[in-house]
Scaffold this motif. Structure first.
Motif, PDB file in Angstrom:
ATOM      1  N   ALA A 142       0.817  -1.216   0.000  1.00 36.18           N
ATOM      2  CA  ALA A 142       0.000   0.000   0.000  1.00 36.18           C
ATOM      3  C   ALA A 142       0.848   1.263   0.000  1.00 36.18           C
ATOM      4  O   ALA A 142       0.465   2.281  -0.602  1.00 36.18           O
ATOM      5  CB  ALA A 142      -0.941  -0.007   1.197  1.00 36.18           C
ATOM      6  N   ASP A 143       2.004   1.217   0.653  1.00 35.75           N
ATOM      7  CA  ASP A 143       2.774   2.454   0.785  1.00 35.75           C
ATOM      8  C   ASP A 143       3.432   2.908  -0.516  1.00 35.75           C
ATOM      9  O   ASP A 143       3.927   4.033  -0.593  1.00 35.75           O
ATOM     10  CB  ASP A 143       3.815   2.342   1.904  1.00 35.75           C
ATOM     11  N   VAL A 144       3.441   2.058  -1.550  1.00 41.57           N
ATOM     12  CA  VAL A 144       4.008   2.492  -2.831  1.00 41.57           C
ATOM     13  C   VAL A 144       2.916   2.862  -3.834  1.00 41.57           C
ATOM     14  O   VAL A 144       3.214   3.277  -4.957  1.00 41.57           O
ATOM     15  CB  VAL A 144       4.948   1.430  -3.447  1.00 41.57           C
ATOM     16  N   LEU A 145       1.648   2.727  -3.444  1.00 40.15           N
ATOM     17  CA  LEU A 145       0.567   3.024  -4.382  1.00 40.15           C
ATOM     18  C   LEU A 145       0.582   4.469  -4.881  1.00 40.15           C
ATOM     19  O   LEU A 145       0.365   4.700  -6.080  1.00 40.15           O
ATOM     20  CB  LEU A 145      -0.788   2.696  -3.755  1.00 40.15           C
ATOM     21  N   PRO A 146       0.828   5.467  -4.033  1.00 41.67           N
ATOM     22  CA  PRO A 146       0.875   6.832  -4.568  1.00 41.67           C
ATOM     23  C   PRO A 146       1.937   7.008  -5.652  1.00 41.67           C
ATOM     24  O   PRO A 146       1.708   7.698  -6.653  1.00 41.67           O
ATOM     25  CB  PRO A 146       1.183   7.676  -3.328  1.00 41.67           C
ATOM     26  N   LEU A 147       3.096   6.375  -5.464  1.00 43.02           N
ATOM     27  CA  LEU A 147       4.144   6.461  -6.480  1.00 43.02           C
ATOM     28  C   LEU A 147       3.705   5.760  -7.763  1.00 43.02           C
ATOM     29  O   LEU A 147       3.884   6.308  -8.871  1.00 43.02           O
ATOM     30  CB  LEU A 147       5.430   5.824  -5.951  1.00 43.02           C
ATOM     31  N   LEU A 148       3.125   4.575  -7.626  1.00 45.75           N
ATOM     32  CA  LEU A 148       2.648   3.857  -8.803  1.00 45.75           C
ATOM     33  C   LEU A 148       1.573   4.674  -9.522  1.00 45.75           C
ATOM     34  O   LEU A 148       1.579   4.797 -10.751  1.00 45.75           O
ATOM     35  CB  LEU A 148       2.092   2.493  -8.407  1.00 45.75           C
ATOM     36  N   ARG A 149       0.652   5.234  -8.759  1.00 45.85           N
ATOM     37  CA  ARG A 149      -0.439   6.020  -9.342  1.00 45.85           C
ATOM     38  C   ARG A 149       0.102   7.210 -10.128  1.00 45.85           C
ATOM     39  O   ARG A 149      -0.384   7.531 -11.221  1.00 45.85           O
ATOM     40  CB  ARG A 149      -1.364   6.495  -8.233  1.00 45.85           C
ATOM     41  N   SER A 150       1.130   7.862  -9.573  1.00 49.68           N
ATOM     42  CA  SER A 150       1.679   9.041 -10.237  1.00 49.68           C
ATOM     43  C   SER A 150       2.427   8.683 -11.514  1.00 49.68           C
ATOM     44  O   SER A 150       2.552   9.519 -12.410  1.00 49.68           O
ATOM     45  CB  SER A 150       2.608   9.797  -9.286  1.00 49.68           C
ATOM     46  N   GLY A 151       2.901   7.428 -11.601  1.00 51.88           N
ATOM     47  CA  GLY A 151       3.707   7.056 -12.756  1.00 51.88           C
ATOM     48  C   GLY A 151       3.003   6.213 -13.792  1.00 51.88           C
ATOM     49  O   GLY A 151       3.565   5.933 -14.852  1.00 51.88           O
ATOM     50  N   ILE A 152       1.766   5.784 -13.510  1.00 51.77           N
ATOM     51  CA  ILE A 152       1.033   4.899 -14.420  1.00 51.77           C
ATOM     52  C   ILE A 152      -0.172   5.625 -14.998  1.00 51.77           C
ATOM     53  O   ILE A 152      -0.989   6.168 -14.262  1.00 51.77           O
ATOM     54  CB  ILE A 152       0.584   3.615 -13.697  1.00 51.77           C
ATOM     55  N   GLN A 153      -0.269   5.613 -16.313  1.00 49.12           N
ATOM     56  CA  GLN A 153      -1.414   6.202 -16.991  1.00 49.12           C
ATOM     57  C   GLN A 153      -2.573   5.203 -17.004  1.00 49.12           C
ATOM     58  O   GLN A 153      -2.385   4.029 -17.276  1.00 49.12           O
ATOM     59  CB  GLN A 153      -1.041   6.583 -18.426  1.00 49.12           C
ATOM     60  N   GLY A 154      -3.770   5.691 -16.732  1.00 45.85           N
ATOM     61  CA  GLY A 154      -4.943   4.828 -16.791  1.00 45.85           C
ATOM     62  C   GLY A 154      -5.218   4.108 -15.488  1.00 45.85           C
ATOM     63  O   GLY A 154      -4.521   4.299 -14.475  1.00 45.85           O
ATOM     64  N   PRO A 155      -6.243   3.253 -15.482  1.00 47.13           N
ATOM     65  CA  PRO A 155      -6.659   2.545 -14.266  1.00 47.13           C
ATOM     66  C   PRO A 155      -5.573   1.622 -13.718  1.00 47.13           C
ATOM     67  O   PRO A 155      -4.798   1.032 -14.471  1.00 47.13           O
ATOM     68  CB  PRO A 155      -7.882   1.733 -14.729  1.00 47.13           C
ATOM     69  N   VAL A 156      -5.550   1.512 -12.386  1.00 46.87           N
ATOM     70  CA  VAL A 156      -4.607   0.629 -11.691  1.00 46.87           C
ATOM     71  C   VAL A 156      -5.394  -0.359 -10.841  1.00 46.87           C
ATOM     72  O   VAL A 156      -6.210   0.035 -10.007  1.00 46.87           O
ATOM     73  CB  VAL A 156      -3.642   1.432 -10.789  1.00 46.87           C
ATOM     74  N   ASN A 157      -5.158  -1.648 -11.077  1.00 49.35           N
ATOM     75  CA  ASN A 157      -5.797  -2.730 -10.327  1.00 49.35           C
ATOM     76  C   ASN A 157      -4.891  -3.105  -9.143  1.00 49.35           C
ATOM     77  O   ASN A 157      -3.698  -3.336  -9.310  1.00 49.35           O
ATOM     78  CB  ASN A 157      -5.958  -3.926 -11.255  1.00 49.35           C
ATOM     79  N   ILE A 158      -5.467  -3.150  -7.947  1.00 52.87           N
ATOM     80  CA  ILE A 158      -4.723  -3.559  -6.764  1.00 52.87           C
ATOM     81  C   ILE A 158      -5.454  -4.727  -6.113  1.00 52.87           C
ATOM     82  O   ILE A 158      -6.688  -4.738  -6.040  1.00 52.87           O
ATOM     83  CB  ILE A 158      -4.596  -2.392  -5.761  1.00 52.87           C
ATOM     84  N   ASN A 159      -4.702  -5.714  -5.652  1.00 50.55           N
ATOM     85  CA  ASN A 159      -5.332  -6.840  -4.959  1.00 50.55           C
ATOM     86  C   ASN A 159      -5.424  -6.524  -3.467  1.00 50.55           C
ATOM     87  O   ASN A 159      -4.564  -5.850  -2.899  1.00 50.55           O
ATOM     88  CB  ASN A 159      -4.556  -8.137  -5.180  1.00 50.55           C
ATOM     89  N   ALA A 160      -6.496  -6.999  -2.852  1.00 50.42           N
ATOM     90  CA  ALA A 160      -6.722  -6.747  -1.430  1.00 50.42           C
ATOM     91  C   ALA A 160      -7.191  -8.026  -0.758  1.00 50.42           C
ATOM     92  O   ALA A 160      -7.630  -8.976  -1.411  1.00 50.42           O
ATOM     93  CB  ALA A 160      -7.765  -5.645  -1.248  1.00 50.42           C
ATOM     94  N   ARG A 161      -7.106  -8.035   0.558  1.00 53.88           N
ATOM     95  CA  ARG A 161      -7.596  -9.170   1.329  1.00 53.88           C
ATOM     96  C   ARG A 161      -9.091  -8.996   1.579  1.00 53.88           C
ATOM     97  O   ARG A 161      -9.532  -7.919   2.004  1.00 53.88           O
ATOM     98  CB  ARG A 161      -6.843  -9.274   2.648  1.00 53.88           C
ATOM     99  N   PRO A 162      -9.883 -10.024   1.325  1.00 53.52           N
ATOM    100  CA  PRO A 162     -11.331  -9.893   1.529  1.00 53.52           C
ATOM    101  C   PRO A 162     -11.765 -10.041   2.979  1.00 53.52           C
ATOM    102  O   PRO A 162     -12.947  -9.884   3.287  1.00 53.52           O
ATOM    103  CB  PRO A 162     -11.898 -11.031   0.668  1.00 53.52           C
ATOM    104  N   ASP A 163     -10.820 -10.345   3.877  1.00 54.45           N
ATOM    105  CA  ASP A 163     -11.183 -10.572   5.279  1.00 54.45           C
ATOM    106  C   ASP A 163     -11.121  -9.304   6.122  1.00 54.45           C
ATOM    107  O   ASP A 163     -11.297  -9.346   7.338  1.00 54.45           O
ATOM    108  CB  ASP A 163     -10.292 -11.642   5.899  1.00 54.45           C
ATOM    109  N   GLY A 164     -10.873  -8.168   5.482  1.00 54.28           N
ATOM    110  CA  GLY A 164     -10.841  -6.910   6.212  1.00 54.28           C
ATOM    111  C   GLY A 164      -9.482  -6.539   6.764  1.00 54.28           C
ATOM    112  O   GLY A 164      -9.309  -5.435   7.295  1.00 54.28           O
ATOM    113  N   GLU A 165      -8.511  -7.432   6.655  1.00 51.93           N
ATOM    114  CA  GLU A 165      -7.153  -7.110   7.100  1.00 51.93           C
ATOM    115  C   GLU A 165      -6.504  -6.132   6.122  1.00 51.93           C
ATOM    116  O   GLU A 165      -6.739  -6.192   4.922  1.00 51.93           O
ATOM    117  CB  GLU A 165      -6.310  -8.383   7.200  1.00 51.93           C
TER     118      GLU A 165
END
Length: 240
Positions: A180-203
């Motif tokens: 999660a802590d690198v998502l802002p950097l990825l977002r700033s450098g990637i054009q278009g939608p970004v898919n991220i995987n998450a845990r469905p258990d709320g963690e």
């Protein structure tokens, strides 16, 4: 089918921060019905979850069985369904597109690694360009970037690969297991939608928090199938 593709594509755009598209991953027709009845507007199959439902280890499902499983899901629900087809099963782009369309999918995930080894990014970009050319606008292509799972975990390396894939025509980029802590950097450098995987258990971060950090869309890999299996195991143990 073209209407479903456009609906699916539109779901990825115009989203406000904190409101990512949530795509649960059905592993069979029954689970797909459950997700649609809960109100989700689209679904994205996980290859590992489907593999488990068919009795295979992740990465060892025969192509014919994977496409057949996707077809059973798409004919069961009315919402758009994207399919995780690993790295493409060695199929030529034209055949791969034909198989996806025959199965009723509106999109696909394509990994940029095979057997735990990253592909050459330019060769992968060429492959994605050929898939996009064969599909035209009939498929939404989600290009997985495996730097964080099979590479050196360098965000800049992920951004470099993503740029090549977007230039090749990918509709979305999926830096799987990116922290999660690198998502802002990825977002700033990637054009278009970004898919991220998450845990469905709320963690971990909430879906809204991931959206604020840069996620356009959230998927769960085989997480939901594994949670369902765990719940079933508890029931089975009580019955035994």
């Amino acid at each position: 089918m073209s209407d479903k593709v456009e609906v699916f594509r539109a779901l990825h755009h115009g989203r406000v921060p904190g409101d990512p598209l949530i795509l649960p991953g059905p592993w069979d027709a029954a689970s797909a019905r459950v997700f649609v009845e809960a109100g989700f507007p689209a679904l994205a199959t996980p290859s590992a979850g489907v593999a488990a439902s068919l009795g295979y280890e992740d990465g060892s499902t025969p192509a014919d069985e994977m496409f057949a499983a996707v077809a059973r899901i798409t004919r069961t629900v009315d919402v758009p369904v994207s399919a995780d087809i690993e790295s493409g099963y060695g199929l030529a782009p034209k055949e791969l597109v034909e198989r996806l369309l025959e199965a009723g999918a509106v999109g696909c995930n394509l990994e940029d690694s095979v057997g735990g080894v990253l592909k050459d990014p330019r060769e992968q970009a060429q492959f994605l360009a050929e898939v996009r050319s064969a599909a035209a606008d009939r498929l939404f292509v989600n290009a997985r970037v495996d730097v964080f799972v099979h590479g050196d975990k360098d965000p800049e390396r992920a951004i470099e690969r993503a740029a090549l894939y977007v230039a090749a025509g990918a509709d979305c980029v999926y830096p799987i297991l990116a922290p999660a802590d690198v998502l802002p950097l990825l977002r700033s450098g990637i054009q278009g939608p970004v898919n991220i995987n998450a845990r469905p258990d709320g963690e971990g971060p909430s879906f809204a928090e991931l959206g604020e950090l840069g996620a356009s869309r959230i998927t769960f890999g085989p997480g939901l199938q594994r949670m369902a299996t765990s719940a079933l195991r508890e029931v089975a143990n009580r019955l035994a």
